[in-house]
Design a protein around this motif. Structure first.
Motif, PDB file in Angstrom:
ATOM      1  N   GLY A   1      33.466  37.173 -16.746  1.00 32.78           N
ATOM      2  CA  GLY A   1      33.991  37.031 -18.106  1.00 32.78           C
ATOM      3  C   GLY A   1      35.060  38.063 -18.393  1.00 32.78           C
ATOM      4  N   THR A   2      34.882  39.267 -17.852  1.00 30.68           N
ATOM      5  CA  THR A   2      35.912  40.310 -17.984  1.00 30.68           C
ATOM      6  C   THR A   2      37.199  39.874 -17.288  1.00 30.68           C
ATOM      7  N   GLY A   3      37.049  39.278 -16.092  1.00 28.53           N
ATOM      8  CA  GLY A   3      38.242  38.775 -15.390  1.00 28.53           C
ATOM      9  C   GLY A   3      38.941  37.692 -16.183  1.00 28.53           C
ATOM     10  N   GLY A   4      38.160  36.782 -16.778  1.00 30.35           N
ATOM     11  CA  GLY A   4      38.760  35.728 -17.596  1.00 30.35           C
ATOM     12  C   GLY A   4      39.455  36.276 -18.816  1.00 30.35           C
ATOM     13  N   ALA A   5      38.866  37.312 -19.463  1.00 34.59           N
ATOM     14  CA  ALA A   5      39.480  37.912 -20.645  1.00 34.59           C
ATOM     15  C   ALA A   5      40.815  38.567 -20.302  1.00 34.59           C
ATOM     16  N   GLY A   6      40.848  39.294 -19.180  1.00 34.67           N
ATOM     17  CA  GLY A   6      42.094  39.941 -18.775  1.00 34.67           C
ATOM     18  C   GLY A   6      43.175  38.944 -18.430  1.00 34.67           C
ATOM     19  N   GLN A   7      42.814  37.910 -17.709  1.00 29.84           N
ATOM     20  CA  GLN A   7      43.783  36.903 -17.308  1.00 29.84           C
ATOM     21  C   GLN A   7      44.282  36.121 -18.525  1.00 29.84           C
ATOM     22  N   PHE A   8      43.384  35.748 -19.427  1.00 27.67           N
ATOM     23  CA  PHE A   8      43.778  34.990 -20.619  1.00 27.67           C
ATOM     24  C   PHE A   8      44.669  35.835 -21.526  1.00 27.67           C
ATOM     25  N   PHE A   9      44.297  37.090 -21.757  1.00 32.29           N
ATOM     26  CA  PHE A   9      45.066  37.946 -22.651  1.00 32.29           C
ATOM     27  C   PHE A   9      46.497  38.117 -22.161  1.00 32.29           C
ATOM     28  N   CYS A  10      46.672  38.312 -20.867  1.00 27.75           N
ATOM     29  CA  CYS A  10      48.003  38.609 -20.328  1.00 27.75           C
ATOM     30  C   CYS A  10      48.871  37.367 -20.162  1.00 27.75           C
ATOM     31  N   SER A  11      48.258  36.203 -20.010  1.00 30.38           N
ATOM     32  CA  SER A  11      49.050  35.003 -19.698  1.00 30.38           C
ATOM     33  C   SER A  11      49.105  33.981 -20.822  1.00 30.38           C
ATOM     34  N   ARG A  12      48.088  33.948 -21.687  1.00 31.99           N
ATOM     35  CA  ARG A  12      48.043  32.858 -22.660  1.00 31.99           C
ATOM     36  C   ARG A  12      47.885  33.288 -24.117  1.00 31.99           C
ATOM     37  N   MET A  13      47.607  34.561 -24.347  1.00 27.08           N
ATOM     38  CA  MET A  13      47.374  34.998 -25.719  1.00 27.08           C
ATOM     39  C   MET A  13      48.613  34.839 -26.597  1.00 27.08           C
TER      40      MET A  13
END
Length: 340
Positions: free
Chosen positions: A288-300
């Motif tokens: 979930g931490t990996g998903g949060a980092g990836q989502f924040f940097c690419s889709r937020m």
């Protein structure tokens, strides 16, 4: 002023030819009259005079012809130079416009990335990555503390570093990357530095400290089974709870998480000396931490709620499905976007 009208230079050449012909003809006529018709002395002298005038006019007209021709050639050359210069300036203007457009295209992602992180002082920022601590027993019986970084942090970190480089370039202090259990990480927290915290409070002491600092605004708690966020103020106040989806049970010791939940916390915290920005990327489990980092940097930045937040503090709750034990970015979405 209007340009003066000149006789075309190509008209001068026939005139020179005619004058030369008259000169020769009148000269021959004068000579013949002098030899064979001595009674017409006046006519002979007139022929000599006209021949003299023709002879004088020939070089004058020829000089005018050459000068005019040189002027025309010079004007033509000057026009060609001006046209070449105009073409060069036009190419330079086109190249300048292309460079400006390219610079704008390059600056746009940079501006968006800076808006995303919105740090107070990027040059003093620190990244603290959570790690599991464990003890290693050496051959002589002594114990040594060891740390290991989980898979989710490894997934999140490259996206975080890439986004920060896009936003701040070489001005970001890339050496300020710490294991969350080190003295350097504790010092960064104590010195009112901007912080980027990767990982939850179980494995990241700085994340736990931040959760404690903002507890009067938002209370974030989680286990390996659920995530709960309690907002105390504002129009979004209330309790938000989500249960992790998995196959199997923890009691069996064999289970596979199919959907995790994570939080993205972006807050301004008042320190002893100055305000600072803190960004927390944490999941109930490591992926979930990996998903949060990836989502924040690419889709937020494409999220409509984030686009209206401005400089306000917020917490976003994400649902992170897994595919083959990897975050499924296509189906990761924001469940709640809460202004705190």
């Amino acid at each position: 002023m209007k340009d003066k009208k000149h006789i075309p230079y190509y008209v001068s050449m026939p005139v020179v030819f005619i004058l030369c012909s008259l000169f020769i003809l009148l000269l021959i006529t004068g000579v013949l009259l002098s030899l064979y018709d001595k009674d017409n002395i006046v006519l002979s002298r007139v022929c000599y005079f006209c021949s003299f005038i023709s002879g004088v006019l020939c070089p004058i007209v020829n000089s005018v012809y050459r000068i005019r021709k040189q002027e025309i050639e010079h004007q033509k050359e000057l026009q060609e130079q001006q046209e070449r210069q105009r073409q060069i300036e036009l190419k330079q203007q086109v190249e300048l416009i292309k460079q400006m457009e390219l610079r704008k295209r390059e600056e746009l992602p940079k501006q968006k990335a800076r808006q995303l992180w919105n740090l107070e002082d990027a040059k003093e920022c620190a990244i603290c990555v959570s790690a599991h601590q464990w003890k290693q027993v050496l051959a002589d019986g002594r114990e040594r503390k060891r740390s290991s970084v989980s898979e989710g942090q490894i997934i999140a970190l490259p996206h975080v570093l890439s986004s920060l480089h896009k936003a701040y370039g070489d001005s970001f202090p890339w050496t300020n990357l710490y294991n969350s259990h080190t003295p350097q990480a504790a010092a960064a927290f104590a010195n009112d530095n901007d912080l980027i915290l990767i990982g939850g409070s179980v494995t990241n002491p700085q994340t736990g400290a931040v959760f404690h600092l903002v507890r009067n605004r938002v209370d974030i708690r989680y286990t390996h089974e659920w995530l709960q966020v309690v907002v105390h103020h504002g129009q979004d106040r209330g309790t938000y709870r989500y249960d992790i989806e998995r196959k199997g049970t923890i009691d069996d010791g064999i289970f596979e998480v199919t959907k995790d939940y994570a939080i993205i916390l972006h807050v301004t915290v008042r320190g002893a000396v100055r305000n600072r920005k803190i960004v927390v990327l944490a999941g109930c489990t490591t992926l979930g931490t990996g998903g949060a980092g990836q989502f924040f940097c690419s889709r937020m930045i494409d999220n409509k709620h984030w686009q209206t937040m401005g400089d306000r503090d917020y917490v976003a709750i994400l649902s992170c499905p897994y595919v083959n034990q990897r975050p499924d970015m296509e189906n990761t979405r924001v469940e709640e976007f809460i202004n705190i």
